[in-house]
Design an enzyme around this catalytic site. Structure first.
Site, PDB file in Angstrom:
ATOM      1  N   HIS A  67       0.830  -1.219   0.000  1.00 42.22           N
ATOM      2  CA  HIS A  67       0.000   0.000   0.000  1.00 42.22           C
ATOM      3  C   HIS A  67       0.859   1.262   0.000  1.00 42.22           C
ATOM      4  O   HIS A  67       1.851   1.337   0.732  1.00 42.22           O
ATOM      5  CB  HIS A  67      -0.927   0.012   1.224  1.00 42.22           C
ATOM      6  N   PRO A  68       0.427   2.240  -0.801  1.00 40.79           N
ATOM      7  CA  PRO A  68       1.153   3.515  -0.800  1.00 40.79           C
ATOM      8  C   PRO A  68       0.801   4.302   0.461  1.00 40.79           C
ATOM      9  O   PRO A  68      -0.288   4.127   1.019  1.00 40.79           O
ATOM     10  CB  PRO A  68       0.587   4.227  -2.033  1.00 40.79           C
ATOM     11  N   SER A  84      -6.462   3.874  -5.753  1.00 41.29           N
ATOM     12  CA  SER A  84      -5.905   4.594  -4.615  1.00 41.29           C
ATOM     13  C   SER A  84      -6.033   6.109  -4.813  1.00 41.29           C
ATOM     14  O   SER A  84      -6.329   6.849  -3.868  1.00 41.29           O
ATOM     15  CB  SER A  84      -4.437   4.192  -4.418  1.00 41.29           C
ATOM     16  N   GLN A  85      -5.826   6.549  -6.043  1.00 40.41           N
ATOM     17  CA  GLN A  85      -5.961   7.982  -6.346  1.00 40.41           C
ATOM     18  C   GLN A  85      -7.374   8.464  -5.998  1.00 40.41           C
ATOM     19  O   GLN A  85      -7.554   9.491  -5.337  1.00 40.41           O
ATOM     20  CB  GLN A  85      -5.659   8.211  -7.838  1.00 40.41           C
ATOM     21  N   GLU A  87      -9.544   7.084  -3.952  1.00 40.94           N
ATOM     22  CA  GLU A  87      -9.792   6.973  -2.509  1.00 40.94           C
ATOM     23  C   GLU A  87      -9.110   8.104  -1.734  1.00 40.94           C
ATOM     24  O   GLU A  87      -9.718   8.733  -0.864  1.00 40.94           O
ATOM     25  CB  GLU A  87      -9.298   5.600  -2.016  1.00 40.94           C
ATOM     26  N   GLN A  88      -7.859   8.357  -2.073  1.00 43.04           N
ATOM     27  CA  GLN A  88      -7.122   9.407  -1.358  1.00 43.04           C
ATOM     28  C   GLN A  88      -7.737  10.779  -1.650  1.00 43.04           C
ATOM     29  O   GLN A  88      -7.794  11.646  -0.780  1.00 43.04           O
ATOM     30  CB  GLN A  88      -5.650   9.371  -1.737  1.00 43.04           C
ATOM     31  N   PHE A 119       1.115   2.724   7.364  1.00 46.87           N
ATOM     32  CA  PHE A 119      -0.213   2.899   7.964  1.00 46.87           C
ATOM     33  C   PHE A 119      -1.266   2.720   6.876  1.00 46.87           C
ATOM     34  O   PHE A 119      -1.211   3.372   5.838  1.00 46.87           O
ATOM     35  CB  PHE A 119      -0.311   4.309   8.551  1.00 46.87           C
ATOM     36  N   VAL A 120      -2.221   1.819   7.124  1.00 42.21           N
ATOM     37  CA  VAL A 120      -3.295   1.586   6.149  1.00 42.21           C
ATOM     38  C   VAL A 120      -4.646   1.817   6.820  1.00 42.21           C
ATOM     39  O   VAL A 120      -4.908   1.314   7.923  1.00 42.21           O
ATOM     40  CB  VAL A 120      -3.232   0.141   5.578  1.00 42.21           C
ATOM     41  N   ALA A 123      -9.613   4.820   3.220  1.00 37.89           N
ATOM     42  CA  ALA A 123      -9.720   6.274   3.056  1.00 37.89           C
ATOM     43  C   ALA A 123     -11.153   6.706   2.753  1.00 37.89           C
ATOM     44  O   ALA A 123     -11.600   7.758   3.206  1.00 37.89           O
ATOM     45  CB  ALA A 123      -8.772   6.733   1.945  1.00 37.89           C
TER      46      ALA A 123
HETATM   47  N1  LIG Z   1      -1.981   3.663   3.161  1.00 41.91           N
HETATM   48  C1  LIG Z   1      -3.279   3.546   2.871  1.00 41.91           C
HETATM   49  O1  LIG Z   1      -4.134   3.442   3.713  1.00 41.91           O
HETATM   50  N2  LIG Z   1      -3.579   3.550   1.556  1.00 41.91           N
HETATM   51  C2  LIG Z   1      -4.842   3.472   1.070  1.00 41.91           C
HETATM   52  N3  LIG Z   1      -6.050   3.508   1.784  1.00 41.91           N
HETATM   53  C3  LIG Z   1      -7.028   3.492   0.863  1.00 41.91           C
HETATM   54  O2  LIG Z   1      -8.233   3.536   1.107  1.00 41.91           O
HETATM   55  N4  LIG Z   1      -6.503   3.461  -0.387  1.00 41.91           N
HETATM   56  C4  LIG Z   1      -5.153   3.439  -0.303  1.00 41.91           C
HETATM   57  O3  LIG Z   1      -4.321   3.402  -1.198  1.00 41.91           O
END
Ligand SMILES: NC(=O)N[C@H]1NC(=O)NC1=O
Length: 174
Positions: A67-68, A84-85, A87-88, A119-120, A123
């Site tokens: 995970h980024p 991920s883009q 979500e973030q 940390f995950v 999002a």
């Molecule tokens: N680090 C982390 O939580 N990454 C993520 N969370 C999420 O919902 N999408 C992600 O890429």
């Protein structure tokens, strides 16, 4: 989406469609393909969960390491996955001011230093303030508790990504 359409997919197309439901872990969809026919989407999710939970601690931590960071280097350089883009962005991570980016950088670094994985958190289910609060709070956990906590978040991210695939037109993704 009709589950029969999913069950008829070749493994190549299945991995293309579901390969990123767990971030950068296409191995998981490639592995569960052999459990077809699936009853429904919940059945796919159950197989993914079963696979993840069957892994040793090192494997679970490996998933977390795919995970980024939130508001991290990949976001700044535009190299996040599409999922991920989105979500973030929804969590407000793409519109932080420079002080907030620095705060996230410091907390993410402290977290990685302590646990050896990033940390995950899901999002989509958390706003900016909740993410900062959780990051500070979870830093207090011990490693085993935190590993399980983070895997719970991976499962939430996976559930929402699966739901997104169902709601969108399957053909546009293949
Ligand atoms: N680090 C982390 O939580 N990454 C993520 N969370 C999420 O919902 N999408 C992600 O890429």
């Amino acid at each position: 989406m009709d589950i029969n359409v999913v069950n008829a997919l070749t493994y190549e197309d299945f991995v293309k469609l579901f390969g990123n439901v767990v971030e950068k872990c296409p191995l998981i969809s490639a592995a569960i393909w052999s459990h077809r026919p699936f009853k429904d989407l919940a059945d796919i999710e159950a197989h993914i969960t079963e696979f993840i939970l069957s892994l040793p601690d090192s494997g679970k931590e490996g998933i977390l390491r795919c995970h980024p960071d939130l508001a991290g280097r990949d976001l700044q350089s535009g190299t996040l996955t599409r999922e991920s883009q989105e979500e973030q962005s929804q969590a407000g991570m793409t519109t932080l001011d420079s002080a907030e980016v620095l705060q996230m950088y410091r907390l993410n670094s402290e977290y990685k230093e302590r646990f050896g994985f990033p940390f995950v958190i899901c999002a989509r289910l958390n706003k900016k303030a909740d993410i900062v609060g959780q990051l500070s709070e979870r830093l207090k956990n011990d490693r085993a508790v935190e590993r399980e906590r983070a895997i719970e978040e991976v499962k939430k991210i996976c559930r929402l990504r699966l739901r997104n695939i169902v709601l969108s037109d399957i053909q546009t993704k293949l």
